[in-house]
Design an enzyme around this catalytic site. Structure first.
Site, PDB file in Angstrom:
ATOM      1  N   ARG A 173      87.562 -13.681  88.962  1.00  0.00           N
ATOM      2  CA  ARG A 173      88.645 -12.769  89.359  1.00  0.00           C
ATOM      3  C   ARG A 173      89.888 -13.579  89.690  1.00  0.00           C
ATOM      4  NH1 ARG A 173      86.604  -9.076  92.468  1.00  0.00           N
ATOM      5  NH2 ARG A 173      88.483  -8.377  93.481  1.00  0.00           N
ATOM      6  N   GLU A 194      87.706   2.053  89.698  1.00  0.00           N
ATOM      7  CA  GLU A 194      87.260   3.126  90.572  1.00  0.00           C
ATOM      8  C   GLU A 194      88.523   3.743  91.170  1.00  0.00           C
ATOM      9  OE1 GLU A 194      84.597   1.982  93.745  1.00  0.00           O
ATOM     10  OE2 GLU A 194      84.612   4.028  94.558  1.00  0.00           O
ATOM     11  N   LYS A 240      91.287  -3.822  97.503  1.00  0.00           N
ATOM     12  CA  LYS A 240      91.811  -2.472  97.723  1.00  0.00           C
ATOM     13  C   LYS A 240      91.599  -2.038  99.164  1.00  0.00           C
ATOM     14  CE  LYS A 240      89.987  -0.792  93.789  1.00  0.00           C
ATOM     15  NZ  LYS A 240      89.491   0.152  92.790  1.00  0.00           N
TER      16      LYS A 240
HETATM   17  P1  ATP Z   1      88.823  -4.696  94.774  1.00  0.00           P
HETATM   18  O1  ATP Z   1      87.685  -5.683  94.896  1.00  0.00           O
HETATM   19  O2  ATP Z   1      90.174  -5.314  94.815  1.00  0.00           O
HETATM   20  O3  ATP Z   1      88.712  -3.575  95.713  1.00  0.00           O
HETATM   21  P2  ATP Z   1      87.460  -3.586  92.647  1.00  0.00           P
HETATM   22  O4  ATP Z   1      86.766  -4.653  91.896  1.00  0.00           O
HETATM   23  O5  ATP Z   1      86.650  -2.787  93.587  1.00  0.00           O
HETATM   24  O6  ATP Z   1      88.724  -4.163  93.324  1.00  0.00           O
HETATM   25  P3  ATP Z   1      87.595  -1.751  90.504  1.00  0.00           P
HETATM   26  O7  ATP Z   1      88.404  -0.518  90.444  1.00  0.00           O
HETATM   27  O8  ATP Z   1      86.133  -1.637  90.612  1.00  0.00           O
HETATM   28  O9  ATP Z   1      88.173  -2.595  91.697  1.00  0.00           O
HETATM   29  O10 ATP Z   1      87.988  -2.743  89.335  1.00  0.00           O
HETATM   30  C1  ATP Z   1      88.248  -2.377  88.010  1.00  0.00           C
HETATM   31  C2  ATP Z   1      88.141  -3.589  87.157  1.00  0.00           C
HETATM   32  O11 ATP Z   1      89.097  -4.569  87.526  1.00  0.00           O
HETATM   33  C3  ATP Z   1      86.777  -4.237  87.271  1.00  0.00           C
HETATM   34  O12 ATP Z   1      86.340  -4.592  85.978  1.00  0.00           O
HETATM   35  C4  ATP Z   1      87.035  -5.440  88.119  1.00  0.00           C
HETATM   36  O13 ATP Z   1      86.131  -6.449  87.832  1.00  0.00           O
HETATM   37  C5  ATP Z   1      88.471  -5.805  87.741  1.00  0.00           C
HETATM   38  N1  ATP Z   1      89.122  -6.533  88.823  1.00  0.00           N
HETATM   39  C6  ATP Z   1      89.221  -6.170  90.110  1.00  0.00           C
HETATM   40  N2  ATP Z   1      89.838  -7.110  90.844  1.00  0.00           N
HETATM   41  C7  ATP Z   1      90.141  -8.110  89.994  1.00  0.00           C
HETATM   42  C8  ATP Z   1      90.780  -9.391  90.132  1.00  0.00           C
HETATM   43  N3  ATP Z   1      91.226  -9.822  91.309  1.00  0.00           N
HETATM   44  N4  ATP Z   1      90.914 -10.160  89.032  1.00  0.00           N
HETATM   45  C9  ATP Z   1      90.476  -9.732  87.846  1.00  0.00           C
HETATM   46  N5  ATP Z   1      89.875  -8.561  87.644  1.00  0.00           N
HETATM   47  C10 ATP Z   1      89.702  -7.744  88.693  1.00  0.00           C
HETATM   48 MG    MG Z   2      84.765  -1.999  92.778  1.00  0.00          MG
END
Ligand code: ATP
Ligand code: MG
Length: 563
Positions: free
Chosen positions: A265, A41, A275
């Protein structure tokens, strides 16, 4: 070394995702195609956790001759910006990956809208006028079943009429939503008539003012996967409970069915990785920006001097797990050390200078001594290091009254100056506080190059810089941003920022050998006996700035060695 190799080869050959994929290939599912995607995102900069997901998705496609899309999940116009899109593209490229297709969930707004009409016509979606508070009350809790919204049994005609009018902008934000008609008694809260569309009169960074209704993540994500022909939709564990809904939409719409697979994760000790929290650190000036070298963002670690190879190796080493775990940040540091050890040119830099005068050395002589650029890489060659009567050494490489195992410089003991000579401290000069501010030595001309002339041994070797030729440089020493191993674990009345390390940045004025005068930005060096450093973009023609990537002390190897 040998032991590591054995360990590596005794690991299962396939991880659980690869097992699923190989089974699918054997069954000719999706014509044995493998197509993954990385779906960020664009509401912030990518972090090390995302790097893990990127390496995984692109790595799987590479292994099985498949494809990977980069898809921006841009369904929430209030938080998303083009700045983030650009940074994400740059970060994925830097990690060494090239996507097959670049897509945006917003590309599919038209199709998603059409599909919403399909669901309404099937009697599987309805317009609901409950306020947010009412809707929450009606949904129940995980232990209490929800009850049906009074709007649940609107006719298809009324739903179509209201939804079209929602789209046409006839209602204010929050007035109505479109919901799926599933099951308000489901133990899975996500199945209790989830929202598909909400009204948001907000400009979108790509579709401008074309839309005033926006799809929710759950409604957009699986269908976007489907449209792109994704076969394996790999995501993190928190989406496991969303999977029934993911599958429900696909089934009701009778479209291509990707398989969602969840993995744990990445969590790192001493690191926050959401984020939202990282945005808070940037916004409230706890760090200098998203690319502050202390940040766990990809642009932060890049600026700090981490390499894409080290990051990929780290992702490979930790593998994929099905259960939540926390990785020791020492492992990440170990991976970057291993890579930089092969690549970085060695130089001598004195961080805390102490002046040393070599009394019996000719006054104006500047000698040029040979130094090896990288003992791990012969092709890196040699360079000349100037030597002169006055030099600098590290303050802590001198002790007036040495402790027992101290083999560096102290009165009367001979030490080797790296690449140069054997020297012996003869006397010291102190300031009014009794602190040593200058050391006087004698040197043995026969030991030029640092070699023993007659077989006599010295116990210590220290680095130095010629005072006459020294380059003044700024050195930024970074430490952990948080002083507790689990900063994400915040007590109820606390804030994650309470555990920030107040000393995470130290700036020193150091003395470097002149070789670094033209060091290009982003180049990696090993400052001998200290650590790996990288030239920062804040450098000017007059003053280079070096970021410490990592010190030489490898706590990880020690831990490994003990086992
Ligand atoms: P955050 O929780 O840090 O704000 P997010 O999951 O909202 O991150 P996205 O932009 O939705 O961020 O994530 C893009 C991809 O990266 C998704 O498939 C998510 O599952 C993966 N991802 C995010 N954080 C991690 C992590 N700590 N380890 C592995 N994969 C991750
Ligand atoms: Mg997300």
């Amino acid at each position: 070394m040998e032991e590591n190799r054995l360990n590596a080869s005794s690991k299962p050959v396939l991880n659980f995702i690869e097992e699923i994929i190989e089974e699918d290939i054997r069954n000719n599912k999706n014509d044995a195609r493998v197509h993954t995607r990385f779906p960020p995102e664009p509401n912030g900069y990518l972090h090390i956790g995302h790097a893990k997901s990127i390496c995984l998705n692109f790595g799987l496609a590479k292994k099985y001759n498949g494809k990977t899309n980069l898809r921006f999940d841009d369904t929430n116009p209030t938080k998303e910006e083009t700045e983030y899109v650009d940074s994400i593209r740059e970060d994925v490229k830097w990690l060494g990956f090239d996507w097959d297709g670049e897509y945006y969930a917003s590309d599919y707004f038209g199709q998603l809208y059409e599909w919403a009409l399909v669901l309404i016509k099937k009697g599987k979606a309805y317009v609901c006028d409950l306020t947010q508070e009412e809707a929450a009350e009606y949904r129940g809790t995980p232990t209490r079943p929800g009850k049906e919204s009074p709007f649940r049994n609107r006719s298809v005609e009324e739903n179509l009429d209201l939804f079209v009018r929602m789209k046409n902008g006839e209602f204010p934000d929050g007035a109505r939503v479109l919901r799926a008609k599933i099951d308000l008694t489901s133990p899975n809260m996500h199945m209790r008539d989830p929202i598909l569309y909400r009204i948001l009169h907000t400009e979108h960074h790509r579709t401008g003012n074309d839309w005033c209704i926006y799809p929710m993540y759950d409604y957009a994500h699986g269908q976007s996967d489907s449209i792109e022909g994704i076969t394996h939709s790999v995501c993190t564990l928190e989406f496991e409970v969303h999977r029934p809904l993911y599958d429900w939409f696909i089934k009701e719409l009778e479209i291509h069915a990707p398989q969602q697979i969840e993995f744990a994760r990445l969590n790192l000790t001493y690191t926050v990785m959401s984020k939202r929290k990282l945005l808070e650190l940037v916004r409230d000036n706890y760090v200098s920006g998203w690319d502050d070298p202390r940040m766990p963002t990809i642009c932060g670690i890049r600026r700090r001097g981490y390499t894409p190879e080290a990051m990929r190796n780290f992702a490979e080493t930790i593998g994929v797990a099905r259960r939540e775990n926390v990785i020791d940040i020492g492992l990440l540091e170990h991976c970057v050390r291993e890579d930089l050890n092969k690549k970085a040119i060695r130089v001598m830099t004195v961080l805390n200078p102490l002046k040393v005068v070599i009394d019996n050395y000719p006054e104006d002589l500047i000698d040029e001594l040979d130094a090896i650029n990288n003992p791990e890489d012969e092709s890196a060659g040699k360079r000349k290091v100037p030597f002169s009567k006055v030099i600098y050494i590290e303050k802590d490489d001198f002790m007036e009254v040495p402790s027992k195992k101290y083999f560096r410089m102290s009165p009367g003991t001979e030490v080797r100056l790296r690449y140069a000579y054997f020297v012996k401290c003869e006397s010291v000069v102190k300031d009014e506080n009794g602190e040593v501010i200058e050391v006087h030595c004698s040197y043995d001309p026969a030991s030029r190059g640092g070699n023993s002339p007659d077989g006599r041994k010295v116990k210590g070797t220290i680095h130095w810089v010629s005072a006459a030729k020294a380059l003044d440089v700024e050195v930024r020493l970074f430490d952990r941003l948080f002083s507790v191993p689990d900063p994400e674990n915040v007590p109820e009345d606390g804030n994650f920022k309470d555990s920030m390390n107040p000393d995470s940045l130290k700036i020193l004025n150091a003395k470097a050998e002149p070789y670094l005068k033209d060091a290009p930005v982003m180049t990696h060096y090993q400052f001998e006996r200290i650590g790996y450093f990288c030239v920062d973009a804040d450098s000017t023609d007059n003053k280079k700035v070096f970021n410490r990537t990592v010190s030489l002390k490898d706590s990880w190897s020690k831990i490994e060695g003990k086992q």
